[in-house]
Design a protein around this motif. Structure first.
Motif, PDB file in Angstrom:
ATOM      1  N   ALA A  41      62.430  76.077  40.660  1.00  0.00           N
ATOM      2  CA  ALA A  41      62.582  74.625  40.540  1.00  0.00           C
ATOM      3  C   ALA A  41      61.555  73.903  41.412  1.00  0.00           C
ATOM      4  CB  ALA A  41      63.998  74.210  40.930  1.00  0.00           C
ATOM      5  N   GLY A  50      67.025  66.476  39.511  1.00  0.00           N
ATOM      6  CA  GLY A  50      67.254  67.339  40.656  1.00  0.00           C
ATOM      7  C   GLY A  50      68.099  68.534  40.263  1.00  0.00           C
ATOM      8  N   ALA A  51      68.137  69.534  41.128  1.00  0.00           N
ATOM      9  CA  ALA A  51      68.933  70.734  40.884  1.00  0.00           C
ATOM     10  C   ALA A  51      69.738  71.070  42.132  1.00  0.00           C
ATOM     11  CB  ALA A  51      68.031  71.910  40.511  1.00  0.00           C
ATOM     12  N   ALA A  76      61.722  65.113  46.669  1.00  0.00           N
ATOM     13  CA  ALA A  76      60.864  66.012  45.895  1.00  0.00           C
ATOM     14  C   ALA A  76      60.169  67.004  46.828  1.00  0.00           C
ATOM     15  CB  ALA A  76      59.831  65.205  45.122  1.00  0.00           C
ATOM     16  N   CYS A 112      60.735  70.045  40.924  1.00  0.00           N
ATOM     17  CA  CYS A 112      62.099  69.537  40.829  1.00  0.00           C
ATOM     18  C   CYS A 112      62.758  69.499  42.206  1.00  0.00           C
ATOM     19  CB  CYS A 112      62.915  70.437  39.898  1.00  0.00           C
ATOM     20  SG  CYS A 112      64.640  69.949  39.699  1.00  0.00           S
ATOM     21  N   LEU A 137      64.561  72.191  34.154  1.00  0.00           N
ATOM     22  CA  LEU A 137      64.106  71.860  35.503  1.00  0.00           C
ATOM     23  C   LEU A 137      62.926  70.891  35.490  1.00  0.00           C
ATOM     24  CD1 LEU A 137      64.341  75.407  37.144  1.00  0.00           C
ATOM     25  CD2 LEU A 137      65.878  73.475  37.526  1.00  0.00           C
ATOM     26  N   LYS A 138      62.042  71.046  34.524  1.00  0.00           N
ATOM     27  CA  LYS A 138      60.872  70.167  34.448  1.00  0.00           C
ATOM     28  C   LYS A 138      61.270  68.717  34.162  1.00  0.00           C
ATOM     29  CE  LYS A 138      57.368  73.570  33.076  1.00  0.00           C
ATOM     30  NZ  LYS A 138      56.489  74.044  31.974  1.00  0.00           N
ATOM     31  N   HIS A 139      62.392  68.510  33.497  1.00  0.00           N
ATOM     32  CA  HIS A 139      62.824  67.160  33.137  1.00  0.00           C
ATOM     33  C   HIS A 139      63.991  66.663  33.984  1.00  0.00           C
ATOM     34  CE1 HIS A 139      60.645  68.479  29.491  1.00  0.00           C
ATOM     35  NE2 HIS A 139      60.367  67.201  29.339  1.00  0.00           N
ATOM     36  N   ALA A 140      64.446  67.461  34.942  1.00  0.00           N
ATOM     37  CA  ALA A 140      65.637  67.107  35.711  1.00  0.00           C
ATOM     38  C   ALA A 140      65.315  66.147  36.852  1.00  0.00           C
ATOM     39  CB  ALA A 140      66.287  68.372  36.268  1.00  0.00           C
TER      40      ALA A 140
END
Length: 465
Positions: A341, A329-330, A376, A346, A324-327
């Motif tokens: 998230a 989006g979710a 965001a 995220c 989640l920290k590097h995504a």
């Protein structure tokens, strides 16, 4: 139907007025632990009267003292029985775990009809060491405001929340309670012959299927961690779709999908049409997935159908927070993972009904636009939501460890006795998400739920898929 009743009855005319309990609190089914009994004991210590109706063998083994009655009738006869019982005992509050369990949905309607307060509790929105306690229920039935300005105004008057984790939950302890509880209920036909557990899978089959996953967990986690690291190092836009349990009530009754494969199909189709060609999509299995649903087969089939086979990755293990920290989006149906998230910044797109699906917190654009312009979360909005939730509908603690149970049970008892659940700022009705739920065709009433039960996914449909 057969009913076992206590021989001793309390009547308002048999004791001085000063000894009459201020509240009479009835407990229905709880989590697979002695947590509800601890809440009841705390209420009794405060001078209130408590009662319990056992519905199953596991219920009885967890709590069978003088306060208990056993209900052995059918689900169809349950509302009439419960209404008589509430009136006879002068019940002022009904308390239950999981508002969408059919017996509890019926209890909510009976309580409303009689003017009895209903309190539902569940695992916390602000996990890991919080539980949720709300009037009426969660998600669709939640009274938590859906207007951000209302939330911010209420939150400004509240002190900051200390989010230090104090009660670490022990996974094996929770799993052991779940296994024993559900296996015991496999023998309900002996003493509670009409109990309807409302399970998608038979517990014996479920645990047989789960065993290989437990034995291979470390290997799967190593493979997943390597894949996650590779995706992060690739620097390609990466979106996450964390799967929920197919048996999750949040999915079954608070989302518009008969089966999670329907949500996957919708997401894959949109991703194929509108995401950047270099974007990747990670489907992450739930850490407690039983291995019954053929997710690998389903994901591969749908990815091929939409021409994105090389861009979709199924991850079974690894650290979700790292992802989640590097995504970019979710996307999720309505998992509480969405709040985690948002907490790490995220962007989140919710497909179903979730209490945290709010402007400024989650993306309000259509799914097709989310891939290119994910919104965001706003940090101030998140802080306001977190603060109001923590003060009004969250209690720190858990259902399984000694210290976690003691803290949560004592606080929940205080809130029930003082009538402060959903206060301040979250006790005004009607539930603000009911209209949208009806528009999506989601079950709202007890009768709706009974009609919808045949539509939820079954394991053999997934294997056939």
């Amino acid at each position: 139907m057969t009913e076992d009743r206590d021989n001793e009855r309390e009547t308002s005319g048999s004791a001085p007025q000063s000894r009459v309990p201020a509240r009479v609190v009835l407990f229905l089914q709880g989590p697979p632990s002695d947590f509800p009994r601890r809440v009841a004991d705390a209420l009794e210590a405060l001078g209130h009267r408590t009662l319990r109706i056992n519905l199953s063998l596991a219920d009885w083994l967890l709590w069978h003292d003088r306060r208990c009655v056993n209900y052995r009738g059918s689900l169809a006869d349950w509302p009439a029985f419960l209404e008589r019982y509430l009136v006879e005992q002068g019940v002022t509050d009904v308390v239950f775990y999981q508002d969408r369990f059919p017996y509890h949905s019926a209890a909510l309607e009976v309580a409303h009809r009689l003017g009895v307060r209903a309190v539902a509790y569940e695992n916390g929105y602000l996990r890991p060491d919080w539980i949720t306690a709300e009037l009426d229920g969660m998600s669709v039935r939640s009274l938590f405001p859906d207007d951000v300005e209302t939330i911010k105004t209420a939150a400004r008057a509240l002190p900051p929340v200390d989010m230090t984790e104090r009660f670490r939950n022990v996974f094996w302890l929770e799993a052991a309670h779940e296994v024993v509880y559900n296996l015991l209920n496999a023998f309900d036909f002996l003493v509670f012959p009409h109990f309807d557990a409302d399970k998608i899978y038979h517990p014996l089959f479920e645990y047989v299927m789960t065993l290989p996953r437990v034995l291979l967990a470390r290997r799967r986690d190593r493979i997943a961690t390597i894949l996650i690291d590779d995706l992060i190092e690739s620097d390609c836009p990466c979106f996450i779709f964390p799967l929920q349990m197919q048996s999750d009530y949040q999915l079954r009754y608070n989302a518009q999908y008969d089966h999670l494969s329907g949500a996957l199909d919708e997401v894959f189709a949109s991703f194929a049409r509108h995401a950047h060609p270099a974007a990747q999509l990670v489907v992450k299995l739930h850490p407690m997935d039983q291995g019954i649903e053929a997710w690998g087969k389903i994901v591969r089939r749908l990815a091929r159908r939409h021409g994105i086979k090389r861009r979709v990755h199924l991850v079974d293990g690894g650290n979700l927070v790292t992802l989640l920290k590097h995504a970019a989006g979710a996307v999720m149906v309505n998992s509480t993972t969405g709040l985690h998230a948002v907490k790490v910044g995220c962007p989140v797109k919710v497909l179903g009904m979730a209490v945290y699906d709010l402007p400024g917190l989650t993306c309000q654009l259509p799914l097709d636009r989310f891939w290119r312009t994910p919104q965001a979360p706003d940090a101030d909005t998140y802080q306001a939501v977190q603060r109001l939730m923590a003060h009004a509908i969250q209690i720190q603690g858990n259902f399984y460890t000694k210290s976690g149970k003691a803290a949560a049970a004592g606080k929940l008892a205080e809130r029930i006795a003082g009538g402060t659940i959903n206060r301040p700022g979250c006790d005004a009705g009607p539930a603000p998400r009911i209209a949208r739920a009806r528009a999506l065709g989601l079950p709202v009433t007890f009768a709706d739920e009974i009609d919808a039960r045949g539509k939820t996914g079954r394991w053999w449909r997934a294997w056939r898929g």
